[in-house]
Structures are given as C-alpha cells and as structure tokens.
Write an enzyme that holds these catalytic residues in place. Sequence first.
Site, PDB file in Angstrom:
ATOM      1  N   SER A 149       0.910  -1.253   0.004  1.00 43.52           N
ATOM      2  CA  SER A 149      -0.034   0.180  -0.072  1.00 43.52           C
ATOM      3  C   SER A 149       0.821   1.171   0.207  1.00 43.52           C
ATOM      4  O   SER A 149       1.947   1.226   0.546  1.00 43.52           O
ATOM      5  CB  SER A 149      -0.822  -0.093   1.250  1.00 43.52           C
TER       6      SER A 149
ATOM      7  N   TYR B 137      -1.139   0.261  10.618  1.00 41.84           N
ATOM      8  CA  TYR B 137      -1.207  -0.191   9.092  1.00 41.84           C
ATOM      9  C   TYR B 137      -0.173   0.260   8.176  1.00 41.84           C
ATOM     10  O   TYR B 137       0.704  -0.507   7.559  1.00 41.84           O
ATOM     11  CB  TYR B 137      -2.665   0.186   8.210  1.00 41.84           C
TER      12      TYR B 137
HETATM   13  N1  LIG Z   1      -8.917  -2.159  -0.550  1.00 43.09           N
HETATM   14  C1  LIG Z   1      -7.911  -1.176  -0.624  1.00 43.09           C
HETATM   15  O1  LIG Z   1      -8.165   0.181  -0.853  1.00 43.09           O
HETATM   16  C2  LIG Z   1      -6.365  -1.303  -0.384  1.00 43.09           C
HETATM   17  C3  LIG Z   1      -5.485  -0.392  -0.671  1.00 43.09           C
HETATM   18  C4  LIG Z   1      -3.975  -0.941  -0.490  1.00 43.09           C
HETATM   19  C5  LIG Z   1      -3.832  -2.031  -0.170  1.00 43.09           C
HETATM   20  N2  LIG Z   1      -4.762  -3.088   0.019  1.00 43.09           N
HETATM   21  C6  LIG Z   1      -4.242  -4.420   0.549  1.00 43.09           C
HETATM   22  O2  LIG Z   1      -4.952  -5.215  -0.431  1.00 43.09           O
HETATM   23  C7  LIG Z   1      -4.833  -6.655   0.477  1.00 43.09           C
HETATM   24  C8  LIG Z   1      -6.314  -7.200   0.012  1.00 43.09           C
HETATM   25  O3  LIG Z   1      -7.422  -6.351   0.868  1.00 43.09           O
HETATM   26  P1  LIG Z   1      -8.823  -6.205   0.327  1.00 43.09           P
HETATM   27  O4  LIG Z   1      -8.951  -4.653   0.313  1.00 43.09           O
HETATM   28  O5  LIG Z   1      -9.311  -6.991  -0.337  1.00 43.09           O
HETATM   29  O6  LIG Z   1      -9.554  -6.351   2.036  1.00 43.09           O
HETATM   30  P2  LIG Z   1     -10.476  -7.715   2.541  1.00 43.09           P
HETATM   31  O7  LIG Z   1     -10.570  -7.278   3.884  1.00 43.09           O
HETATM   32  O8  LIG Z   1     -11.683  -7.592   1.605  1.00 43.09           O
HETATM   33  O9  LIG Z   1      -9.673  -8.879   2.232  1.00 43.09           O
HETATM   34  C9  LIG Z   1      -8.698  -9.331   2.892  1.00 43.09           C
HETATM   35  C10 LIG Z   1      -8.660 -10.667   3.153  1.00 43.09           C
HETATM   36  O10 LIG Z   1      -7.454 -11.188   4.016  1.00 43.09           O
HETATM   37  C11 LIG Z   1      -8.087 -12.250   4.526  1.00 43.09           C
HETATM   38  N3  LIG Z   1      -7.141 -12.159   5.977  1.00 43.09           N
HETATM   39  C12 LIG Z   1      -7.225 -11.041   6.952  1.00 43.09           C
HETATM   40  N4  LIG Z   1      -6.532 -11.574   8.021  1.00 43.09           N
HETATM   41  C13 LIG Z   1      -6.158 -12.862   7.727  1.00 43.09           C
HETATM   42  C14 LIG Z   1      -5.442 -13.950   8.325  1.00 43.09           C
HETATM   43  N5  LIG Z   1      -5.024 -13.899   9.730  1.00 43.09           N
HETATM   44  N6  LIG Z   1      -5.344 -15.319   7.849  1.00 43.09           N
HETATM   45  C15 LIG Z   1      -6.005 -15.415   6.741  1.00 43.09           C
HETATM   46  N7  LIG Z   1      -6.767 -14.383   5.893  1.00 43.09           N
HETATM   47  C16 LIG Z   1      -6.759 -13.238   6.486  1.00 43.09           C
HETATM   48  C17 LIG Z   1      -9.528 -11.731   4.984  1.00 43.09           C
HETATM   49  O11 LIG Z   1     -10.318 -12.954   5.552  1.00 43.09           O
HETATM   50  C18 LIG Z   1      -9.815 -11.676   3.528  1.00 43.09           C
HETATM   51  O12 LIG Z   1     -10.173 -12.496   2.703  1.00 43.09           O
HETATM   52  C19 LIG Z   1      -4.479  -6.160   1.872  1.00 43.09           C
HETATM   53  O13 LIG Z   1      -3.208  -6.607   1.816  1.00 43.09           O
HETATM   54  C20 LIG Z   1      -4.652  -4.737   1.832  1.00 43.09           C
HETATM   55  O14 LIG Z   1      -3.891  -4.272   2.944  1.00 43.09           O
HETATM   56  C21 LIG Z   1      -6.039  -2.936   0.118  1.00 43.09           C
END
Ligand SMILES: NC(=O)c1ccc[n+]([C@@H]2O[C@H](COP(=O)([O-])OP(=O)(O)OC[C@H]3O[C@@H](n4cnc5c(N)ncnc54)[C@H](O)[C@@H]3O)[C@@H](O)[C@H]2O)c1
Length: 263
Positions: A139, A152
């Site tokens: 991120s 974060y």
């Molecule tokens: N959504 C955004 O705007 C954004 C921006 C920058 C980075 N990200 C990154 O993208 C990635 C995906 O995020 P997202 O937005 O799809 O969020 P989300 O919350 O929809 O998905 C996250 C996934 O990770 C899984 N997860 C969390 N903790 C876990 C654990 N301990 N063991 C196994 N699985 C686990 C959750 O169950 C879920 O399936 C993350 O690394 C997040 O930091 C997201």
Amino acid sequence: MPKTALVTGAGRGIGRAIAIRLAAEGFRVGITARSTEQLKEVAATIEAAGGVVAVAPGDATVAENVAEVERTVSAALGPIDLLVNNAGYASAPMPFIEVDPADWWRVVETNVLGPMLFTHAVLPSMLKRGSGHIININSMMGSKLSGASVAYGVSKAGLMRFTDAIAEEVTGTGVALFDLSPGLVRTGMTANRPDLDALPEAAWSKPEATAEKVIELASGDYDALTGRFIKLSDDLGELAGQIDGDMRLLRMQPVPDAGSVAK
Ligand SMILES: NC(=O)c1ccc[n+]([C@@H]2O[C@H](COP(=O)([O-])OP(=O)(O)OC[C@H]3O[C@@H](n4cnc5c(N)ncnc54)[C@H](O)[C@@H]3O)[C@@H](O)[C@H]2O)c1
C-alpha cells in the site's frame, strides 16, 4: 505447462479477483483464507469457468496453518510457482494514544508475519527449481500515511523492507519478488472508512486492475525489477528500461510520495 499459484486472503476483495483472473489465465490456483464458506464460493466460480483450483483454509499468522496450506496446495496442484501475499488487515484509524495494543499487533501480525510465513514456506522449492515469483500486496500507506491507522502504515512499511531484503538475498536465483500497490479499492477493508466516501470516483481502482498487474509481473518479463514497489499506473516496460548498473541502488530509491490516495 500450466503453473501453480497460491493466493492468500482469496475469499473476497482483491484476493478473490486475483485468484479468478489467474485461473482464467491458465494457472492452477490454490486459494486460502480463514473463511471456508467464502473460499468455496470462489472455487465454484473458478470451476464454473473451467479453471483448476484447490481450497486450503488457514490463518496466515499461524505457522502450522501456513505449512499445511503449502503442503495441501503443492500436493493437489504441484509446486508453487507464484505466491500472492494478499491477506491483510487494517484497523480503524484513531489517535495513537487510543490504540489497543492487541489490535496494533493483529495488524502487524497479519500484514508482516503472514507474508513472511508464506514466503518461508514456498521459497525453498522455488530456489531448488530456480524460478518463482512472490508478489506482496502492499500500500502507498507504507510510504506515507494518509488517513490510515499508524499500525497499518508501520506494517506495510515493514512489508516493503521485507520484499526488498529477500529480493536482495535471492538475486540471481531465478526468483523475483515485488510489492504491488492496488490503489484505493472498494472492499471489506475500506467499507469501514466512511471518511473515504467523499472521494471522487476517479480516486478508486477496481480489484481487476490489480489482478491485471499480477499477470504482468508473473509473466517473467519484468524480473529485472525484483524488489521494486510497483503501482498500478507504472509502465513496467518503461521502468525496466531505466535499469542501468547497480540494481540495488535503483531499488533503494524512495517510493513515490503517496500523496492522498495516489494509484
Ligand atoms: N482496499 C484497499 O483500498 C487497499 C489499498 C491498499 C492495499 N490493500 C491491500 O490489499 C490486500 C487485500 O485487501 P482487501 O481490500 O481485498 O481487503 P479485504 O478485507 O476485503 O480482504 C482481506 C482478506 O484477507 C483475509 N485475511 C485477513 N486476515 C487474515 C488472516 N489472519 N489469515 C488469513 N486470511 C486473512 C480476509 O479474510 C480477507 O479474505 C490487503 O493486503 C490490503 O492491505 C487494500
């Protein structure tokens, strides 16, 4: 020869989109997350489109779970060629003095220990075979915090350093690692951030755009960029063209200013 991928946090959001796209591109895909129900839905979607998938539930922060996931997926689909460390957790932003230390640790554990454990599990086989890709979903908040929680930002900065360090260690082995920033995406993670609602539509990316970049990075055409922090807007061919001389110096350049929600 089809390749095998493992996507963590694949039950929903960005991970779900990456898993579905990889399967559509011919990868045999192992999917893991804690929720078996969500994984079953993703597996059914992949299979309905003719893809090959293995479901391996587990908690990314528990070493025994991670080892079991790696064993299950390798046994079902063959050794892992591509690991996408996507599972992540973000706590609600709040003043630091109000932070619950246990919640702080959950963020760091999920976003740093998780990718470390999965990398530790798949890397030996990649090194033995002299090829492999590891993509850590990172991120811009790891570079400069803008609204997200301090935990974060700290966790994603730690992940950035992890990617760089392992990329350096395995340089020349045929294994390449990347950080990939998905921009701002409407998922379960951003659903609890009403402060983001006011942002214009142009500030948001689609999960499919991250999946597209994963396909590019996994192609092997850009392995010279190993260790780099990649944004969706990056032209990988152009970046690779800038490489001249000491790769380490190039990688150590500060990542671009996060601005507010830059893609
Ligand atoms: N959504 C955004 O705007 C954004 C921006 C920058 C980075 N990200 C990154 O993208 C990635 C995906 O995020 P997202 O937005 O799809 O969020 P989300 O919350 O929809 O998905 C996250 C996934 O990770 C899984 N997860 C969390 N903790 C876990 C654990 N301990 N063991 C196994 N699985 C686990 C959750 O169950 C879920 O399936 C993350 O690394 C997040 O930091 C997201």
